[in-house]
Write an enzyme that holds these catalytic residues in place. Structure first.
Site, PDB file in Angstrom:
ATOM      1  N   SER A  80      50.503 -27.850  40.098  1.00  0.00           N
ATOM      2  CA  SER A  80      48.961 -27.244  39.864  1.00  0.00           C
ATOM      3  C   SER A  80      47.719 -27.943  40.980  1.00  0.00           C
ATOM      4  O   SER A  80      46.951 -27.090  40.280  1.00  0.00           O
ATOM      5  CB  SER A  80      48.823 -28.729  38.803  1.00  0.00           C
ATOM      6  OG  SER A  80      49.149 -28.031  37.442  1.00  0.00           O
TER       7      SER A  80
ATOM      8  N   LYS B   4      45.454 -24.695  41.188  1.00  0.00           N
ATOM      9  CA  LYS B   4      44.215 -24.687  40.325  1.00  0.00           C
ATOM     10  C   LYS B   4      42.868 -25.016  40.708  1.00  0.00           C
ATOM     11  O   LYS B   4      42.149 -24.617  40.316  1.00  0.00           O
ATOM     12  CB  LYS B   4      44.159 -25.218  38.679  1.00  0.00           C
ATOM     13  CG  LYS B   4      45.733 -25.166  37.904  1.00  0.00           C
ATOM     14  CD  LYS B   4      45.081 -25.997  36.554  1.00  0.00           C
ATOM     15  CE  LYS B   4      46.231 -25.645  35.812  1.00  0.00           C
ATOM     16  NZ  LYS B   4      47.917 -26.495  36.129  1.00  0.00           N
TER      17      LYS B   4
ATOM     18  N   SER C 146      44.129 -29.924  33.295  1.00  0.00           N
ATOM     19  CA  SER C 146      45.301 -29.096  34.354  1.00  0.00           C
ATOM     20  C   SER C 146      45.759 -28.213  33.448  1.00  0.00           C
ATOM     21  O   SER C 146      46.469 -27.486  33.496  1.00  0.00           O
ATOM     22  CB  SER C 146      46.373 -29.716  34.974  1.00  0.00           C
ATOM     23  OG  SER C 146      47.013 -29.354  35.735  1.00  0.00           O
TER      24      SER C 146
END
Length: 278
Positions: free
Chosen positions: A58, A61, A117
């Site tokens: 993640s 992101k 997230s």
């Protein structure tokens, strides 16, 4: 040459083309597969397989937010679709708990993206600002090239594994991105927040998103940045803090869950000591 798991200063300077680190005799033990720490003055404080290409979960992101912030107005409103919700739920990803038909501002979606997230928030932002996810991923890769992230390739906006088309990055590239992203005051405010609440209105439900980055509560002067996890990537942490008058940015890739926060705290303090001892 390696000294206690730390790449020797001369070799490391040649690898990344910047200032060599201070003496590393007292560097903390780092068990993550890859790691890299540098301060705003250009001094490298730690490196471990920092140019190895690996999945970063993640942490992807962060680039999603970076691209959005270059194009969007924070007051822009995006309507959540069934596909956004289904994408996150169907892939077993973290979600921000978004519902079909909700209309949220870009500002709020960035909190859902970076604190919780949420893959649903990532999907909505990519769909809107591509327009379309394929076009958005192309923008992510163009941005990576413009930032000199030569060992990075994105395949989606959320970091979930893509069968047959896995993306990758390196510790060095992730730190480059974080350094640039933190220059944006909105990004810095979001990733430095411990919690964000969205009050219920007629067009969206109530949401409370708590930051998954425990480092914010463990140490003073922490600025963010982002956690991540997949089976392939292991536990990851991109982190930053103010130490001895400089901004220190680092990353741990392929670590254990709780250990990454303890290690990051030690690395920040170590960097601060090295800067102060100058």
């Amino acid at each position: 040459m390696r000294i206690g798991g730390f790449i020797g200063s001369a070799a490391l300077a040649l690898v990344v083309g910047t200032a060599a680190p201070a003496a590393a005799a007292d560097a903390p033990e780092v068990e993550a597969r890859s790691a890299y720490v540098v301060d705003s003055g250009g001094t490298i404080h730690f490196g471990k397989r920092q140019t190895r290409r690996v999945p970063v979960a993640s942490l992807v992101k962060v680039m999603t937010a970076y691209v959005v912030l270059r194009e969007a107005r924070l007051s822009d409103t995006i309507t959540i679709t069934a596909a956004d919700v289904k994408y996150a739920a169907g892939n077993g990803a973290m979600t921000a708990g978004l519902k079909k038909g909700e209309r949220l501002t870009v500002r709020d979606l960035l909190y859902g993206l970076l604190l919780r997230s949420g893959a649903d928030a990532a999907n909505a932002l990519a769909r809107h600002y591509g327009p379309g996810k394929t076009a958005f991923v192309a923008k992510m890769n163009r941005a990576a090239r413009s930032l000199g992230m030569s060992d990075t390739r994105y395949t989606n906006a959320d970091g979930m594994p893509t069968p047959g088309h896995g993306g990758h990055s390196t510790a060095v590239d992730q730190v480059k991105l974080a350094q640039r992203a933190l220059d944006d005051s909105t990004f810095a405010a979001v990733v430095g927040s411990k919690v964000h609440k969205v009050a219920k209105t007629s067009v969206h439900g109530a949401h409370t998103w708590r930051n998954s980055n425990k480092l914010l509560s463990r140490a003073d002067g922490v600025l963010g940045v982002k956690t991540g996890y997949t089976n392939a990537a292991g536990y990851c942490l991109l982190f930053a803090g103010e130490r001895s008058g400089r901004r220190v940015v680092g990353v741990l890739l392929g670590d254990q869950d709780e250990r990454r926060f303890k290690t990051a705290e030690r690395l920040l303090d170590y960097a601060g000591e090295q800067i102060a001892g100058g």
